[in-house]
Design a protein around this motif. Structure first.
Motif, mmCIF file in Angstrom:
data_model
loop_
_atom_site.group_PDB
_atom_site.id
_atom_site.type_symbol
_atom_site.label_atom_id
_atom_site.label_comp_id
_atom_site.label_asym_id
_atom_site.label_seq_id
_atom_site.Cartn_x
_atom_site.Cartn_y
_atom_site.Cartn_z
ATOM 1 N N SER A 1 0.819 -1.215 0.000
ATOM 2 C CA SER A 1 0.000 0.000 0.000
ATOM 3 C C SER A 1 0.847 1.256 0.000
ATOM 4 C CB SER A 1 -0.934 0.004 1.218
ATOM 5 O OG SER A 1 -1.771 -1.141 1.213
ATOM 6 N N GLY A 2 2.076 1.141 0.496
ATOM 7 C CA GLY A 2 2.957 2.304 0.542
ATOM 8 C C GLY A 2 2.865 3.098 1.822
ATOM 9 N N GLY A 3 2.384 2.467 2.905
ATOM 10 C CA GLY A 3 2.343 3.171 4.178
ATOM 11 C C GLY A 3 1.239 2.669 5.086
ATOM 12 N N PHE A 4 1.312 3.098 6.346
ATOM 13 C CA PHE A 4 0.360 2.643 7.357
ATOM 14 C C PHE A 4 -1.045 3.167 7.076
ATOM 15 C CE2 PHE A 4 3.205 1.404 11.141
ATOM 16 C CZ PHE A 4 4.229 0.998 10.289
ATOM 17 N N SER A 5 -1.164 4.471 6.781
ATOM 18 C CA SER A 5 -2.487 5.057 6.578
ATOM 19 C C SER A 5 -3.169 4.476 5.354
ATOM 20 C CB SER A 5 -2.380 6.577 6.452
ATOM 21 O OG SER A 5 -1.572 6.942 5.335
ATOM 22 N N LEU A 6 -2.376 4.221 4.293
ATOM 23 C CA LEU A 6 -2.949 3.684 3.062
ATOM 24 C C LEU A 6 -3.362 2.221 3.217
ATOM 25 C CD1 LEU A 6 -0.478 5.277 0.492
ATOM 26 C CD2 LEU A 6 -2.839 5.947 0.920
ATOM 27 N N ALA A 7 -2.797 1.536 4.225
ATOM 28 C CA ALA A 7 -3.130 0.127 4.447
ATOM 29 C C ALA A 7 -4.360 -0.054 5.324
ATOM 30 C CB ALA A 7 -1.939 -0.594 5.085
ATOM 31 N N GLN A 8 -4.841 1.042 5.920
ATOM 32 C CA GLN A 8 -5.971 0.932 6.849
ATOM 33 C C GLN A 8 -7.206 0.310 6.202
ATOM 34 O OE1 GLN A 8 -5.604 5.164 8.629
ATOM 35 N NE2 GLN A 8 -6.865 4.022 10.079
ATOM 36 N N ALA A 9 -7.544 0.809 5.019
ATOM 37 C CA ALA A 9 -8.767 0.320 4.363
ATOM 38 C C ALA A 9 -8.662 -1.156 4.026
ATOM 39 C CB ALA A 9 -9.045 1.138 3.102
ATOM 40 N N ALA A 10 -7.490 -1.572 3.539
ATOM 41 C CA ALA A 10 -7.306 -2.969 3.153
ATOM 42 C C ALA A 10 -7.360 -3.899 4.362
ATOM 43 C CB ALA A 10 -5.983 -3.132 2.412
ATOM 44 N N LEU A 11 -6.815 -3.435 5.506
ATOM 45 C CA LEU A 11 -6.742 -4.272 6.698
ATOM 46 C C LEU A 11 -7.946 -4.080 7.628
ATOM 47 C CD1 LEU A 11 -2.947 -3.769 7.504
ATOM 48 C CD2 LEU A 11 -4.025 -5.848 6.633
ATOM 49 N N ASN A 12 -8.651 -2.954 7.453
ATOM 50 C CA ASN A 12 -9.824 -2.640 8.267
ATOM 51 C C ASN A 12 -9.493 -2.566 9.758
ATOM 52 O OD1 ASN A 12 -12.555 -1.985 8.571
ATOM 53 N ND2 ASN A 12 -13.132 -4.124 8.955
ATOM 54 N N VAL A 13 -8.342 -1.975 10.051
ATOM 55 C CA VAL A 13 -7.933 -1.738 11.434
ATOM 56 C C VAL A 13 -7.319 -0.343 11.522
ATOM 57 C CG1 VAL A 13 -7.526 -4.175 11.984
ATOM 58 C CG2 VAL A 13 -5.669 -2.803 11.050
ATOM 59 N N SER A 14 -7.086 0.139 12.720
ATOM 60 C CA SER A 14 -6.541 1.485 12.916
ATOM 61 C C SER A 14 -5.040 1.509 12.654
ATOM 62 C CB SER A 14 -6.811 1.953 14.342
ATOM 63 O OG SER A 14 -6.058 1.173 15.266
ATOM 64 N N GLN A 15 -4.521 2.726 12.427
ATOM 65 C CA GLN A 15 -3.072 2.876 12.257
ATOM 66 C C GLN A 15 -2.324 2.413 13.494
ATOM 67 O OE1 GLN A 15 -1.166 6.279 10.366
ATOM 68 N NE2 GLN A 15 -3.186 7.096 9.828
ATOM 69 N N ALA A 16 -2.905 2.672 14.659
ATOM 70 C CA ALA A 16 -2.248 2.270 15.906
ATOM 71 C C ALA A 16 -2.088 0.756 15.969
ATOM 72 C CB ALA A 16 -3.051 2.769 17.105
ATOM 73 N N SER B 1 9.354 12.600 5.811
ATOM 74 C CA SER B 1 9.807 12.290 4.444
ATOM 75 C C SER B 1 8.973 11.191 3.793
ATOM 76 C CB SER B 1 11.283 11.878 4.453
ATOM 77 O OG SER B 1 11.475 10.742 5.279
ATOM 78 N N GLY B 2 8.056 10.579 4.565
ATOM 79 C CA GLY B 2 7.196 9.543 4.013
ATOM 80 C C GLY B 2 7.596 8.140 4.447
ATOM 81 N N PHE B 3 6.906 7.166 3.900
ATOM 82 C CA PHE B 3 7.123 5.757 4.237
ATOM 83 C C PHE B 3 8.139 5.145 3.280
ATOM 84 C CE2 PHE B 3 6.197 1.317 3.350
ATOM 85 C CZ PHE B 3 6.186 0.755 4.620
ATOM 86 N N ALA B 4 9.046 4.326 3.808
ATOM 87 C CA ALA B 4 10.016 3.621 2.961
ATOM 88 C C ALA B 4 10.468 2.356 3.658
ATOM 89 C CB ALA B 4 11.220 4.507 2.653
ATOM 90 N N LEU B 5 10.635 1.290 2.886
ATOM 91 C CA LEU B 5 11.201 0.057 3.421
ATOM 92 C C LEU B 5 12.706 0.220 3.591
ATOM 93 C CD1 LEU B 5 9.410 -2.734 1.325
ATOM 94 C CD2 LEU B 5 8.854 -1.970 3.647
ATOM 95 N N THR B 6 13.232 -0.347 4.656
ATOM 96 C CA THR B 6 14.684 -0.418 4.800
ATOM 97 C C THR B 6 15.204 -1.543 3.901
ATOM 98 O OG1 THR B 6 14.554 -2.022 6.599
ATOM 99 C CG2 THR B 6 14.506 0.333 7.206
ATOM 100 N N GLU B 7 16.510 -1.683 3.828
ATOM 101 C CA GLU B 7 17.077 -2.778 3.043
ATOM 102 C C GLU B 7 16.621 -4.120 3.596
ATOM 103 O OE1 GLU B 7 21.502 -4.532 1.834
ATOM 104 O OE2 GLU B 7 21.273 -2.426 2.402
#
Length: 299
Positions: free
Chosen positions: A23-38, A61-67
């Protein structure tokens, strides 16, 4: 890193992590997972603690995966694909169920006869419960995705042969060398062009083709730029600074708009074989077998 036997809790945490990464981040994944960011944050923190790794960075700076996060994401994709394959092979019998991961080269959508969309439509009209993902990538990445079980099927141009893969023909593409409308050769009459003149200008090399794999009449070019994907080569050509080979079906739109021109096609044109790759050692799920069958008949 020490990881005991993978439990159902681990699989749940990895599933949440995959969704966040896709999804590219916690907030964008909320709808797909149907749970809160927390709640998502707690799950990711628990997974990081479990693995002893930092998987992602988030802030202004936004969401990014580490190596490490990218490595875990790739491995988890392969893991879940294996689980779905197991379910399909062992429990699904000949039912079309599970996941189907297709990886295709970045220029095939413009091909006049090979239409992946037509194959997907034919598959979609069947009685199935399959979740399809289509990835677009350069040839070397397509190979790695199939080898790493991130894709069941890869479709592209593969100049090298890997013993772990099976190769089947998909379609052919004519290749020609092009310049952009701002290039000095664009307005030169055809009868004034020559290989000697063309070789004096800077060329962009296809980064996924080694020097030994180049056509003989391309080896003397002055390569000062390169791109791993066809679209990158198009950008370099359109800059007016470089010449490069492109598939004719991909360049056709720019040629019709007067933004590109083919140079000495009788001298440089050749045909390239595009292929379907699958991993030899992988079990063939009913969904993969059916999609491959459609690729070879409908594509």
């Amino acid at each position: 890193m020490s990881l005991p036997v993978i439990s159902n809790v681990d699989l749940k945490l990895l599933s949440v992590f995959r969704t966040v990464a896709r999804s590219g981040g916690f907030s964008l994944a909320q709808a797909a997972l149907n749970v809160s960011q927390a709640t998502i944050s707690i799950h990711i923190k628990n997974l990081e603690t479990r693995l002893g790794l930092t998987l992602c960075q988030r802030g202004r700076s936004g969401f990014a995966l580490t190596e490490d996060g990218q490595r875990v994401y790739d491995a988890s994709n392969a893991l879940f694909n294996h689980i779905e394959d197991f379910r399909s092979l062992v429990l699904g019998y000949e039912r079309l169920v599970g996941e189907l991961q297709i990886a295709v080269i970045d220029n095939s959508v413009y091909h006049p006869t090979f239409q992946l969309g037509r194959v997907i439509r034919a598959f979609g009209l069947l009685d199935h419960n399959v979740d399809i993902t289509v990835h677009v990538a350069p040839p070397n990445q397509l190979e790695q995705m199939v080898l790493g079980s991130q894709a069941h099927i890869g479709i592209g141009f593969f100049p090298r042969r890997l013993s772990q893969l099976e190769y089947d023909p998909a379609f052919t593409a004519d290749m020609e060398v092009y310049c952009g409308s701002q290039h000095p050769l664009f307005d030169v009459p055809e009868d004034k062009l020559s290989p000697q003149l063309i070789s004096q200008y800077r060329h962009a090399q296809r980064g996924y083709v080694s020097y030994d794999q180049l056509p003989e009449n391309e080896k003397h070019f002055n390569f000062t730029a390169r791109a791993q994907a066809i679209e990158g080569l198009a950008h370099l050509i359109l800059s007016g600074q470089y010449l490069a080979f492109l598939p004719v079906h991909y360049a056709r739109n720019w040629v019709s708009q007067g933004q590109m021109r083919s140079l000495l096609p009788l001298e440089y044109a050749y045909s390239s074989q595009y292929e379907i790759i699958r991993r030899k050692s992988a079990g063939r799920t009913p969904a993969e077998k059916k999609f491959f069958e459609l690729l070879t008949t409908e594509g």
